[in-house]
Write a protein that holds these residues in place. Structure first.
Motif, PDB file in Angstrom:
ATOM      1  N   LEU A 132      -0.456  40.194  27.780  1.00 56.35           N
ATOM      2  CA  LEU A 132      -0.216  38.751  27.879  1.00 56.35           C
ATOM      3  C   LEU A 132      -1.155  37.911  27.014  1.00 56.35           C
ATOM      4  CD1 LEU A 132       0.684  38.340  31.654  1.00 56.35           C
ATOM      5  CD2 LEU A 132       2.102  37.648  29.710  1.00 56.35           C
ATOM      6  N   PRO A 133      -2.474  38.160  27.014  1.00 60.15           N
ATOM      7  CA  PRO A 133      -3.344  37.308  26.185  1.00 60.15           C
ATOM      8  C   PRO A 133      -2.952  37.322  24.707  1.00 60.15           C
ATOM      9  CG  PRO A 133      -4.661  38.567  27.742  1.00 60.15           C
ATOM     10  CD  PRO A 133      -3.273  39.121  27.802  1.00 60.15           C
ATOM     11  N   VAL A 134      -2.622  38.509  24.176  1.00 64.25           N
ATOM     12  CA  VAL A 134      -2.256  38.625  22.764  1.00 64.25           C
ATOM     13  C   VAL A 134      -0.949  37.890  22.486  1.00 64.25           C
ATOM     14  CG1 VAL A 134      -1.615  40.232  20.929  1.00 64.25           C
ATOM     15  CG2 VAL A 134      -3.483  40.807  22.504  1.00 64.25           C
ATOM     16  N   LEU A 135       0.048  38.108  23.321  1.00 66.46           N
ATOM     17  CA  LEU A 135       1.357  37.514  23.063  1.00 66.46           C
ATOM     18  C   LEU A 135       1.346  36.003  23.292  1.00 66.46           C
ATOM     19  CD1 LEU A 135       3.878  40.177  24.404  1.00 66.46           C
ATOM     20  CD2 LEU A 135       2.925  39.871  22.119  1.00 66.46           C
ATOM     21  N   LYS A 136       0.567  35.541  24.262  1.00 66.66           N
ATOM     22  CA  LYS A 136       0.482  34.096  24.481  1.00 66.66           C
ATOM     23  C   LYS A 136      -0.154  33.413  23.280  1.00 66.66           C
ATOM     24  CE  LYS A 136      -0.598  32.513  28.593  1.00 66.66           C
ATOM     25  NZ  LYS A 136      -1.262  32.320  29.910  1.00 66.66           N
ATOM     26  N   ASP A 137      -1.103  34.090  22.650  1.00 66.04           N
ATOM     27  CA  ASP A 137      -1.741  33.523  21.466  1.00 66.04           C
ATOM     28  C   ASP A 137      -0.806  33.564  20.263  1.00 66.04           C
ATOM     29  OD1 ASP A 137      -4.213  32.553  20.082  1.00 66.04           O
ATOM     30  OD2 ASP A 137      -3.934  34.422  18.969  1.00 66.04           O
ATOM     31  N   ARG A 138      -0.055  34.647  20.102  1.00 66.99           N
ATOM     32  CA  ARG A 138       0.835  34.802  18.948  1.00 66.99           C
ATOM     33  C   ARG A 138       2.104  33.966  19.067  1.00 66.99           C
ATOM     34  NH1 ARG A 138       1.905  41.017  18.019  1.00 66.99           N
ATOM     35  NH2 ARG A 138       3.531  40.102  16.689  1.00 66.99           N
ATOM     36  N   PHE A 139       2.561  33.750  20.298  1.00 63.12           N
ATOM     37  CA  PHE A 139       3.839  33.059  20.510  1.00 63.12           C
ATOM     38  C   PHE A 139       3.654  31.906  21.502  1.00 63.12           C
ATOM     39  CE2 PHE A 139       4.778  37.567  19.624  1.00 63.12           C
ATOM     40  CZ  PHE A 139       5.550  37.440  18.477  1.00 63.12           C
ATOM     41  N   PRO A 140       2.951  30.852  21.086  1.00 62.19           N
ATOM     42  CA  PRO A 140       2.672  29.748  22.014  1.00 62.19           C
ATOM     43  C   PRO A 140       3.920  28.999  22.458  1.00 62.19           C
ATOM     44  CG  PRO A 140       2.041  29.159  19.767  1.00 62.19           C
ATOM     45  CD  PRO A 140       2.368  30.627  19.743  1.00 62.19           C
ATOM     46  N   GLU A 141       5.031  29.180  21.748  1.00 63.10           N
ATOM     47  CA  GLU A 141       6.256  28.491  22.120  1.00 63.10           C
ATOM     48  C   GLU A 141       6.974  29.165  23.281  1.00 63.10           C
ATOM     49  OE1 GLU A 141       7.028  31.379  18.731  1.00 63.10           O
ATOM     50  OE2 GLU A 141       5.500  29.910  19.306  1.00 63.10           O
ATOM     51  N   ILE A 142       6.482  30.316  23.723  1.00 68.57           N
ATOM     52  CA  ILE A 142       7.075  31.034  24.852  1.00 68.57           C
ATOM     53  C   ILE A 142       6.254  30.756  26.101  1.00 68.57           C
ATOM     54  CG2 ILE A 142       7.710  33.297  25.770  1.00 68.57           C
ATOM     55  CD1 ILE A 142       7.861  34.288  22.861  1.00 68.57           C
ATOM     56  N   ASP A 143       6.924  30.491  27.206  1.00 65.80           N
ATOM     57  CA  ASP A 143       6.255  30.232  28.483  1.00 65.80           C
ATOM     58  C   ASP A 143       6.051  31.561  29.210  1.00 65.80           C
ATOM     59  OD1 ASP A 143       5.224  29.177  30.805  1.00 65.80           O
ATOM     60  OD2 ASP A 143       7.128  28.361  31.532  1.00 65.80           O
ATOM     61  N   PHE A 144       4.996  32.283  28.834  1.00 69.10           N
ATOM     62  CA  PHE A 144       4.721  33.563  29.472  1.00 69.10           C
ATOM     63  C   PHE A 144       4.173  33.333  30.881  1.00 69.10           C
ATOM     64  CE2 PHE A 144       4.706  35.354  25.123  1.00 69.10           C
ATOM     65  CZ  PHE A 144       5.532  36.447  25.359  1.00 69.10           C
ATOM     66  N   ILE A 145       4.790  33.998  31.849  1.00 71.06           N
ATOM     67  CA  ILE A 145       4.394  33.876  33.247  1.00 71.06           C
ATOM     68  C   ILE A 145       3.487  35.045  33.597  1.00 71.06           C
ATOM     69  CG2 ILE A 145       5.207  33.660  35.617  1.00 71.06           C
ATOM     70  CD1 ILE A 145       6.104  31.401  33.744  1.00 71.06           C
ATOM     71  N   GLU A 146       2.297  34.737  34.053  1.00 67.35           N
ATOM     72  CA  GLU A 146       1.353  35.775  34.436  1.00 67.35           C
ATOM     73  C   GLU A 146       1.565  36.185  35.887  1.00 67.35           C
ATOM     74  OE1 GLU A 146      -2.730  35.057  33.377  1.00 67.35           O
ATOM     75  OE2 GLU A 146      -2.158  33.562  31.892  1.00 67.35           O
ATOM     76  N   ASP A 147       1.089  37.377  36.208  1.00 65.83           N
ATOM     77  CA  ASP A 147       1.025  37.828  37.594  1.00 65.83           C
ATOM     78  C   ASP A 147       2.393  37.805  38.273  1.00 65.83           C
ATOM     79  OD1 ASP A 147      -0.396  38.932  39.634  1.00 65.83           O
ATOM     80  OD2 ASP A 147      -0.955  37.030  40.541  1.00 65.83           O
ATOM     81  N   THR A 148       3.397  38.316  37.582  1.00 63.29           N
ATOM     82  CA  THR A 148       4.728  38.413  38.165  1.00 63.29           C
ATOM     83  C   THR A 148       5.365  39.715  37.694  1.00 63.29           C
ATOM     84  OG1 THR A 148       6.768  37.157  38.534  1.00 63.29           O
ATOM     85  CG2 THR A 148       5.957  37.249  36.282  1.00 63.29           C
ATOM     86  N   LEU A 149       6.261  40.265  38.481  1.00 61.57           N
ATOM     87  CA  LEU A 149       6.876  41.549  38.138  1.00 61.57           C
ATOM     88  C   LEU A 149       7.953  41.405  37.086  1.00 61.57           C
ATOM     89  CD1 LEU A 149       7.211  43.301  41.616  1.00 61.57           C
ATOM     90  CD2 LEU A 149       5.485  43.679  39.856  1.00 61.57           C
ATOM     91  N   TYR A 150       8.784  40.389  37.212  1.00 60.36           N
ATOM     92  CA  TYR A 150       9.838  40.178  36.228  1.00 60.36           C
ATOM     93  C   TYR A 150      10.294  38.734  36.278  1.00 60.36           C
ATOM     94  CZ  TYR A 150      12.933  40.988  40.297  1.00 60.36           C
ATOM     95  OH  TYR A 150      13.526  40.947  41.533  1.00 60.36           O
TER      96      TYR A 150
END
Length: 340
Positions: A132-150
């Motif tokens: 998550l940290p890497v992808l959130k930095d590379r793709f800030p336009e995506i709303d990555f949800i932490e601490d969830t299964l799916y």
């Protein structure tokens, strides 16, 4: 469902064997109990073969990306590395199929494929907590949800870690065929029939120490057997033979939830099961049986947790009516359900 859905899984060099196996186990194995409407399963190669797979395996695939034109659901079972570029013809093919209306689903690191294709822009998604940290930095336009299964966005579905892929695949079966068949698949897999997407990816101490599990286990069993009764945290602590403060800390360590949140989760799970299996049971009875006190309280908690009303959930996941449609009203989604 009237027409068996076509599930196509993407194979690539460096294929993640476990995630691929999850997709095959859920969607590809014959299910005679499901009747003739069960999924049709295919594998499509994203690259020329032969392809290597994790564990020293070689994979030979007959179909290429052109076969995706027949897919209703496309699964990306992981990716060979976050820093590894995704072939242009794969991202183009996924964009084309998404425009056509196919559902896209990634398992674990497969989210990076959808991200590089631009399909997740402006959408909610998840992946393994390590990425998550890497992808959130590379793709800030995506709303990555932490601490969830799916995360289920309807046409785009993403799972966190490898085992969470099982949860997401079972969730799709529930959406497509209902809870009873999803539970049958889970039983064959020997996994819990339903872990909702919002559950934490991991907890601080997933396996409690032996002396704690011996004290907490019976308390958790008592909670599940008495959901319709008033449950106070201090009474649970006394039942566990702990101070309330210690009980609070030990429950968080074992489940990742506070005692109150654990009780609420179990009540909501019980309500889900009744809504799935008892279409004739009034909502007021469901709320009382699960400890919510009133239908209004159940509605508030259910909507806050799952984003839908209990009636919408029942229409989506309840047993099919005589004409084969889902739930009492036959609505497949409940998106335009009347107010309860």
């Amino acid at each position: 469902m009237n027409t068996p859905p076509n599930v196509h899984v993407i194979a690539y060099d460096g294929l993640c064997t476990f995630e691929f196996g999850v997709a095959y186990e859920v969607f590809g194995l014959p299910r005679p109990e499901a009747g003739p409407g069960w999924y049709r399963f295919s594998v499509c190669a994203a690259e020329d073969g032969p392809l290597r797979a994790a564990g020293g395996l070689s994979v030979s695939v007959d179909a290429g990306l052109d076969a995706l034109d027949e897919a209703d659901l496309i699964v990306i079972p992981g990716w060979r590395g976050l820093a590894e570029p995704v072939p242009h013809r794969l991202t183009e093919a996924l964009r084309k199929q998404h425009r056509r209306g196919a559902r896209l689903m990634s398992l674990c690191s497969g989210a990076v494929v959808l991200a590089q294709a631009g399909i997740l822009d402006g959408r909610r998604a998840t992946t393994h907590w390590r990425y998550l940290p890497v992808l959130k930095d590379r793709f800030p336009e995506i709303d990555f949800i932490e601490d969830t299964l799916y995360v289920d966005e309807g046409d785009i579905l993403t799972a966190a870690g490898s085992a969470a892929g099982i949860d997401l695949c079972l969730h799709v079966v529930r959406r497509d065929f209902g809870a009873r068949l999803a539970n049958d698949v889970a039983r064959r897999l020997v996994v819990p029939p339903h872990r909702d997407g919002g559950q934490a990816q991991f907890v601080a101490a997933p396996v409690p120490r032996a002396h704690e599990s011996g004290r907490l286990g019976p308390v958790f069993d008592w909670i599940r057997a008495n959901l319709g009764a008033p449950i106070s945290i201090d009474a649970l602590a006394r039942r566990a033979g702990m101070s309330e403060r210690t009980f609070h800390r030990r429950v968080i360590g074992a489940t990742g939830l506070t005692p109150g949140a654990f009780v609420l989760r179990e009540r909501l799970r019980a309500a889900q099961l009744l809504l799935e299996t008892r279409p004739d049971r009034p909502l007021e009875d469901v709320s009382l049986a699960c400890g919510f006190g009133s239908a209004d309280s159940l509605r508030r908690q259910f909507r806050a947790r799952f984003g839908v009303t209990p009636s919408s959930y029942r229409r989506r996941f309840g047993p099919p009516s005589a004409d084969g449609r889902r739930g009492l009203s036959g609505s497949s989604t409940g998106d335009h359900a009347p107010a309860e």
